[in-house]
Write a protein that holds these residues in place. Sequence first.
Motif, mmCIF file in Angstrom:
data_model
loop_
_atom_site.group_PDB
_atom_site.id
_atom_site.type_symbol
_atom_site.label_atom_id
_atom_site.label_comp_id
_atom_site.label_asym_id
_atom_site.label_seq_id
_atom_site.Cartn_x
_atom_site.Cartn_y
_atom_site.Cartn_z
ATOM 1 N N UNK A 78 63.187 21.155 28.997
ATOM 2 C CA UNK A 78 61.886 21.602 29.481
ATOM 3 C C UNK A 78 61.867 21.572 31.008
ATOM 4 N N UNK A 79 60.989 22.375 31.545
ATOM 5 C CA UNK A 79 60.782 22.405 32.997
ATOM 6 C C UNK A 79 59.286 22.334 33.260
ATOM 7 N N UNK A 80 58.863 21.332 34.020
ATOM 8 C CA UNK A 80 57.452 21.123 34.296
ATOM 9 C C UNK A 80 57.039 21.869 35.571
ATOM 10 N N UNK A 81 55.795 22.313 35.572
ATOM 11 C CA UNK A 81 55.183 22.941 36.749
ATOM 12 C C UNK A 81 56.018 24.110 37.276
ATOM 13 N N UNK A 82 56.402 25.001 36.384
ATOM 14 C CA UNK A 82 57.169 26.196 36.777
ATOM 15 C C UNK A 82 56.196 27.279 37.247
ATOM 16 N N UNK A 83 56.484 27.890 38.376
ATOM 17 C CA UNK A 83 55.631 28.972 38.881
ATOM 18 C C UNK A 83 55.743 30.185 37.964
ATOM 19 N N UNK A 84 54.612 30.701 37.529
ATOM 20 C CA UNK A 84 54.604 31.863 36.639
ATOM 21 C C UNK A 84 54.862 33.124 37.460
ATOM 22 N N UNK A 85 55.849 33.938 37.087
ATOM 23 C CA UNK A 85 56.096 35.200 37.813
ATOM 24 C C UNK A 85 54.838 36.063 37.851
ATOM 25 N N UNK A 86 54.708 36.841 38.923
ATOM 26 C CA UNK A 86 53.514 37.665 39.111
ATOM 27 C C UNK A 86 53.284 38.598 37.928
ATOM 28 N N UNK A 87 54.366 39.208 37.425
ATOM 29 C CA UNK A 87 54.236 40.122 36.292
ATOM 30 C C UNK A 87 53.722 39.426 35.049
ATOM 31 N N UNK A 88 54.200 38.214 34.805
ATOM 32 C CA UNK A 88 53.760 37.452 33.630
ATOM 33 C C UNK A 88 52.324 36.973 33.829
ATOM 34 N N UNK A 89 51.957 36.638 35.070
ATOM 35 C CA UNK A 89 50.570 36.253 35.351
ATOM 36 C C UNK A 89 49.607 37.373 34.966
ATOM 37 N N UNK A 90 49.984 38.599 35.309
ATOM 38 C CA UNK A 90 49.144 39.753 35.001
ATOM 39 C C UNK A 90 48.991 39.923 33.489
ATOM 40 N N UNK A 91 50.114 39.818 32.767
ATOM 41 C CA UNK A 91 50.085 39.954 31.307
ATOM 42 C C UNK A 91 49.267 38.831 30.678
ATOM 43 N N UNK A 92 49.455 37.608 31.171
ATOM 44 C CA UNK A 92 48.735 36.460 30.642
ATOM 45 C C UNK A 92 47.235 36.592 30.881
ATOM 46 N N UNK A 93 46.864 37.122 32.047
ATOM 47 C CA UNK A 93 45.457 37.339 32.367
ATOM 48 C C UNK A 93 44.833 38.351 31.401
ATOM 49 N N UNK A 94 45.561 39.420 31.104
ATOM 50 C CA UNK A 94 45.079 40.418 30.152
ATOM 51 C C UNK A 94 44.937 39.816 28.758
ATOM 52 N N UNK A 95 45.881 38.967 28.382
ATOM 53 C CA UNK A 95 45.855 38.331 27.061
ATOM 54 C C UNK A 95 44.627 37.434 26.930
ATOM 55 N N UNK A 96 44.379 36.624 27.932
ATOM 56 C CA UNK A 96 43.205 35.750 27.917
ATOM 57 C C UNK A 96 41.907 36.564 27.908
ATOM 58 N N UNK A 97 41.865 37.631 28.701
ATOM 59 C CA UNK A 97 40.653 38.448 28.784
ATOM 60 C C UNK A 97 40.296 39.026 27.417
ATOM 61 N N UNK A 98 41.301 39.478 26.676
ATOM 62 C CA UNK A 98 41.079 40.009 25.331
ATOM 63 C C UNK A 98 40.698 38.899 24.363
ATOM 64 N N UNK A 99 41.385 37.776 24.467
ATOM 65 C CA UNK A 99 41.160 36.667 23.541
ATOM 66 C C UNK A 99 39.753 36.083 23.681
ATOM 67 N N UNK A 100 39.328 35.862 24.922
ATOM 68 C CA UNK A 100 38.034 35.223 25.164
ATOM 69 C C UNK A 100 36.920 36.216 25.481
ATOM 70 N N UNK A 101 37.255 37.506 25.434
ATOM 71 C CA UNK A 101 36.266 38.554 25.688
ATOM 72 C C UNK A 101 35.591 38.348 27.056
ATOM 73 N N UNK A 102 36.433 38.223 28.073
ATOM 74 C CA UNK A 102 35.943 38.020 29.435
ATOM 75 C C UNK A 102 36.567 39.053 30.366
ATOM 76 N N UNK A 103 35.998 39.180 31.546
ATOM 77 C CA UNK A 103 36.555 40.083 32.547
ATOM 78 C C UNK A 103 37.807 39.462 33.172
ATOM 79 N N UNK A 104 38.739 40.330 33.549
ATOM 80 C CA UNK A 104 40.011 39.841 34.091
ATOM 81 C C UNK A 104 39.808 39.008 35.355
ATOM 82 N N UNK A 105 38.870 39.424 36.215
ATOM 83 C CA UNK A 105 38.645 38.685 37.459
ATOM 84 C C UNK A 105 38.111 37.278 37.188
ATOM 85 N N UNK A 106 37.306 37.144 36.126
ATOM 86 C CA UNK A 106 36.790 35.831 35.760
ATOM 87 C C UNK A 106 37.900 34.943 35.193
ATOM 88 N N UNK A 107 38.798 35.549 34.412
ATOM 89 C CA UNK A 107 39.919 34.802 33.845
ATOM 90 C C UNK A 107 40.872 34.360 34.945
#
Length: 261
Positions: A78-107
């Motif tokens: 395992x690796x702790x506190x790994x910086x998330x790549x910018x591309x993955x951050x964008x995908x993760x933000x979209x995933x959360x926005x869909x999951x929690x029904x929120x705006x991307x900027x709020x997520x």
Amino acid sequence: MKIVLKNSLVDYHLTCQWTSGLLEKTLQFLSPKKAAGSLAVTNEFDREELQYFISMRHDTSNKIYGTEHILGRMLTPSRKKVSIPIGVQKILCEWYATLYNRKKKDVKACMEVNMNQHARLQIGNEIFGSKIAGRHENNAIILAKWKAYRDGTSDIYPGEVQYYFEHTLTLPRGPRTHLLAYVKWYKNASSSSIRFKHKFMEPEVSNAELWKEEYYEEGQDSIIAVHRIYGRAIKIDYRVGNKKNEHNYVSIIPLNRRFNV
């Protein structure tokens, strides 16, 4: 009377002071053995909890957040506190926005930019590997059930786990840690006759399916909660056609789950 005498004899020996320690050593052989496989999971968790956990991999209609309890844990390396790549951050933000029904900027405002990255995952008595796991790379193939966009049908897709990770989203009601997997999904074969080349008596029933040796474009579907994992599989390189017109595929062979209800 014999039972009473035997019980009295046992009580006598248990109350005696055994200076040699022989009694303590022999009693160890009478202690219950630790269960393994399906029995281990059944003993550790109650039946209803196990049924609910298994149902999550089948149910594509309900949301799975990744914060639900799992019958297992993340494993090293395992690796702790790994910086998330910018591309993955964008995908993760979209995933959360869909999951929690929120705006991307709020997520994005409540997303941590670091994650705890893990090479392996244990569910019950099964070990799931990933691409970053080195010698465990062969265990990186998983299956997950997806619901079709156009109708209510569902299908099982194979994918290759790149890594597992824990990520925290700080919501107004408090932080929530999600257990997720980043997966590359294999593309469908060009036709059902190729996909189910090794079919049995029924048209689309096979213990091995052919998929293209290519991945779908990475996007929101690349992230899934580990609870959505349907099972493990292995892949074998497979070629279709003759030397002049040969196409490369992967043969996906499902592996049986090691625990059931």
